[in-house]
Motif scaffolding. Sequence first.
Motif, PDB file in Angstrom:
ATOM      1  N   UNK A   1       1.901  -8.209  -5.984  1.00  0.00           N
ATOM      2  CA  UNK A   1       1.400  -9.569  -5.912  1.00  0.00           C
ATOM      3  C   UNK A   1       2.542 -10.537  -5.605  1.00  0.00           C
ATOM      4  N   UNK A   2       2.232 -11.598  -4.874  1.00  0.00           N
ATOM      5  CA  UNK A   2       3.207 -12.644  -4.530  1.00  0.00           C
ATOM      6  C   UNK A   2       4.351 -12.102  -3.682  1.00  0.00           C
ATOM      7  N   UNK A   3       4.048 -11.162  -2.816  1.00  0.00           N
ATOM      8  CA  UNK A   3       5.007 -10.678  -1.825  1.00  0.00           C
ATOM      9  C   UNK A   3       4.283 -10.556  -0.490  1.00  0.00           C
ATOM     10  N   UNK A   4       5.037 -10.565   0.593  1.00  0.00           N
ATOM     11  CA  UNK A   4       4.445 -10.328   1.907  1.00  0.00           C
ATOM     12  C   UNK A   4       4.414  -8.841   2.202  1.00  0.00           C
ATOM     13  N   UNK A   5       5.461  -8.138   1.774  1.00  0.00           N
ATOM     14  CA  UNK A   5       5.557  -6.708   2.059  1.00  0.00           C
ATOM     15  C   UNK A   5       4.514  -5.891   1.299  1.00  0.00           C
ATOM     16  N   UNK A   6       4.185  -6.323   0.055  1.00  0.00           N
ATOM     17  CA  UNK A   6       3.302  -5.548  -0.808  1.00  0.00           C
ATOM     18  C   UNK A   6       1.929  -5.265  -0.231  1.00  0.00           C
ATOM     19  N   UNK A   7       1.177  -6.288   0.231  1.00  0.00           N
ATOM     20  CA  UNK A   7      -0.149  -6.020   0.796  1.00  0.00           C
ATOM     21  C   UNK A   7      -0.119  -5.098   2.013  1.00  0.00           C
ATOM     22  N   UNK A   8       0.943  -5.169   2.814  1.00  0.00           N
ATOM     23  CA  UNK A   8       1.040  -4.284   3.980  1.00  0.00           C
ATOM     24  C   UNK A   8       1.202  -2.842   3.522  1.00  0.00           C
ATOM     25  N   UNK A   9       2.106  -2.617   2.557  1.00  0.00           N
ATOM     26  CA  UNK A   9       2.299  -1.268   2.015  1.00  0.00           C
ATOM     27  C   UNK A   9       1.026  -0.790   1.327  1.00  0.00           C
ATOM     28  N   UNK A  10       0.374  -1.672   0.578  1.00  0.00           N
ATOM     29  CA  UNK A  10      -0.854  -1.300  -0.107  1.00  0.00           C
ATOM     30  C   UNK A  10      -1.962  -0.910   0.853  1.00  0.00           C
ATOM     31  N   UNK A  11      -2.088  -1.615   1.985  1.00  0.00           N
ATOM     32  CA  UNK A  11      -3.119  -1.284   2.968  1.00  0.00           C
ATOM     33  C   UNK A  11      -2.860   0.079   3.594  1.00  0.00           C
ATOM     34  N   UNK A  12      -1.593   0.382   3.891  1.00  0.00           N
ATOM     35  CA  UNK A  12      -1.254   1.697   4.465  1.00  0.00           C
ATOM     36  C   UNK A  12      -1.579   2.805   3.481  1.00  0.00           C
ATOM     37  N   UNK A  13      -1.199   2.625   2.212  1.00  0.00           N
ATOM     38  CA  UNK A  13      -1.486   3.642   1.194  1.00  0.00           C
ATOM     39  C   UNK A  13      -2.985   3.814   0.992  1.00  0.00           C
ATOM     40  N   UNK A  14      -3.716   2.714   1.017  1.00  0.00           N
ATOM     41  CA  UNK A  14      -5.162   2.782   0.812  1.00  0.00           C
ATOM     42  C   UNK A  14      -5.834   3.603   1.902  1.00  0.00           C
ATOM     43  N   UNK A  15      -5.478   3.347   3.158  1.00  0.00           N
ATOM     44  CA  UNK A  15      -6.096   4.089   4.270  1.00  0.00           C
ATOM     45  C   UNK A  15      -5.704   5.554   4.220  1.00  0.00           C
ATOM     46  N   UNK A  16      -4.452   5.849   3.876  1.00  0.00           N
ATOM     47  CA  UNK A  16      -4.019   7.245   3.755  1.00  0.00           C
ATOM     48  C   UNK A  16      -4.783   7.957   2.643  1.00  0.00           C
ATOM     49  N   UNK A  17      -4.934   7.299   1.491  1.00  0.00           N
ATOM     50  CA  UNK A  17      -5.679   7.893   0.376  1.00  0.00           C
ATOM     51  C   UNK A  17      -7.147   8.072   0.732  1.00  0.00           C
ATOM     52  N   UNK A  18      -7.712   7.100   1.421  1.00  0.00           N
ATOM     53  CA  UNK A  18      -9.124   7.190   1.813  1.00  0.00           C
ATOM     54  C   UNK A  18      -9.354   8.369   2.734  1.00  0.00           C
ATOM     55  N   UNK A  19      -8.457   8.571   3.691  1.00  0.00           N
ATOM     56  CA  UNK A  19      -8.596   9.702   4.611  1.00  0.00           C
ATOM     57  C   UNK A  19      -8.405  11.031   3.904  1.00  0.00           C
ATOM     58  N   UNK A  20      -7.477  11.069   2.942  1.00  0.00           N
ATOM     59  CA  UNK A  20      -7.186  12.321   2.244  1.00  0.00           C
ATOM     60  C   UNK A  20      -8.262  12.687   1.228  1.00  0.00           C
ATOM     61  N   UNK A  21      -8.919  11.678   0.624  1.00  0.00           N
ATOM     62  CA  UNK A  21      -9.842  11.946  -0.476  1.00  0.00           C
ATOM     63  C   UNK A  21     -11.298  11.688  -0.121  1.00  0.00           C
ATOM     64  N   UNK A  22     -11.569  11.307   1.122  1.00  0.00           N
ATOM     65  CA  UNK A  22     -12.951  10.949   1.493  1.00  0.00           C
ATOM     66  C   UNK A  22     -13.922  12.112   1.357  1.00  0.00           C
ATOM     67  N   UNK A  23     -13.424  13.344   1.403  1.00  0.00           N
ATOM     68  CA  UNK A  23     -14.305  14.501   1.295  1.00  0.00           C
ATOM     69  C   UNK A  23     -14.634  14.899  -0.125  1.00  0.00           C
ATOM     70  N   UNK A  24     -14.112  14.150  -1.122  1.00  0.00           N
ATOM     71  CA  UNK A  24     -14.310  14.530  -2.517  1.00  0.00           C
ATOM     72  C   UNK A  24     -15.370  13.700  -3.227  1.00  0.00           C
ATOM     73  N   UNK A  25     -16.141  12.942  -2.466  1.00  0.00           N
ATOM     74  CA  UNK A  25     -17.252  12.201  -3.053  1.00  0.00           C
ATOM     75  C   UNK A  25     -16.798  11.165  -4.065  1.00  0.00           C
ATOM     76  N   UNK A  26     -17.439  11.120  -5.249  1.00  0.00           N
ATOM     77  CA  UNK A  26     -17.101  10.114  -6.270  1.00  0.00           C
ATOM     78  C   UNK A  26     -15.658  10.203  -6.763  1.00  0.00           C
ATOM     79  N   UNK A  27     -15.040  11.381  -6.633  1.00  0.00           N
ATOM     80  CA  UNK A  27     -13.655  11.524  -7.090  1.00  0.00           C
ATOM     81  C   UNK A  27     -12.716  10.590  -6.338  1.00  0.00           C
ATOM     82  N   UNK A  28     -13.130  10.223  -5.139  1.00  0.00           N
ATOM     83  CA  UNK A  28     -12.327   9.297  -4.339  1.00  0.00           C
ATOM     84  C   UNK A  28     -12.122   7.971  -5.072  1.00  0.00           C
ATOM     85  N   UNK A  29     -13.216   7.398  -5.578  1.00  0.00           N
ATOM     86  CA  UNK A  29     -13.126   6.132  -6.294  1.00  0.00           C
ATOM     87  C   UNK A  29     -12.435   6.300  -7.641  1.00  0.00           C
ATOM     88  N   UNK A  30     -12.619   7.446  -8.287  1.00  0.00           N
ATOM     89  CA  UNK A  30     -11.972   7.691  -9.573  1.00  0.00           C
ATOM     90  C   UNK A  30     -10.459   7.746  -9.407  1.00  0.00           C
TER      91      UNK A  30
END
Length: 365
Positions: free
Chosen positions: A290-319
Amino acid sequence: MSQPIPTAAPEPVAGRYTVRVATRTSRIFTVIALALVAVLVFAPAFASRPMLQDLILVFLLASLALCWNLMAGYAGLISVGQQAFVGLGGYALFALIIVGGFDPLLSIPVAAIIVALLSIPVGSLVFRMQGAYFAVVTWVVAEVFRLLLAQWRELGGGTGTSLPRSATGDMFGLEFVSELFGVRSAAAREIIIYWAALFTIVLVVGGCYYLLRSRVGLALRAIKDGEVAAQSVGVSTTRIKFAIYVFAAFCAGLVGAIYFLQTSRISPDAAFSLLDWTAYIIFIVVIGGLATIEGPIIGAILFVLLRNALSGYGPWYLIVLGALGIAVMLLAPKGIWGNFSQFTGIHLFPTRRRLDIGSAKEQNK
């Protein structure tokens, strides 16, 4: 009478001090960032279509996260209703194309401007509330827009609608891109949308960085440190917050227009989804910093990577996402980049001013 907060760094007096914002690291990173943007511009020449789609999502989520971070991290506006402006951006785009007969690409900035204009009366309403009430009202406003647009029969009502092929087939620049890369119209359309998303993230990063280094940034930092204290020295806190709110709405409108142009379909539930456009954005900002410019960019990259890696696990993805968010808040409350910069002192987008004072002996020489 209260005195206004200084709007610029003081001028050096007899060579005694200088005010610096940029650092050696940030100057090196600026060169690297410009080179990276140049590479990303030509990425369609060598990147696969799924990679371009992931990059589009990263650019759009990072843009939305940066604007939410600007509101929450600096202006103290905790909004849970940014999906209102994302949805309005998407519906404004579809209305311009289907009802108005506008070109899809040229409709993107027009849709964002419409959303920014709509955010002014909306902001006049929600700014009557503070704290938790402000957050609740922003969500209520988003729900009101969802219900209203579900009644728009020309755009499909509650079930939504799709863009006609004739509209997307005549998109501005489609022929040029198709010949340039030797691809079919569908792939050329994806490339144009990719460039629009890339332009959006560059615009948002540049806009946020400029604001934080300007007099507005000084006011925002004063508000962050103490709103009452900022008001006591003449900072117009309400006006600054309102300007940030409208800027964030404009960027959210851009994101919504580009995203739903890519999907070619819109519905009230998808356009005004609390999970997709606010909950995920808060997660991205929390894990990035929070309160950084770099943080949201890094967070978005990690989110998309996690989504692609865990999308096949159903509800476990959100957990897994929830568990990661809790772990970061407990172990690294400033986020990944916030804690990293605290320990290393590295700031790729420095916004704080540093005062370098020369020694008295050097001044007397």
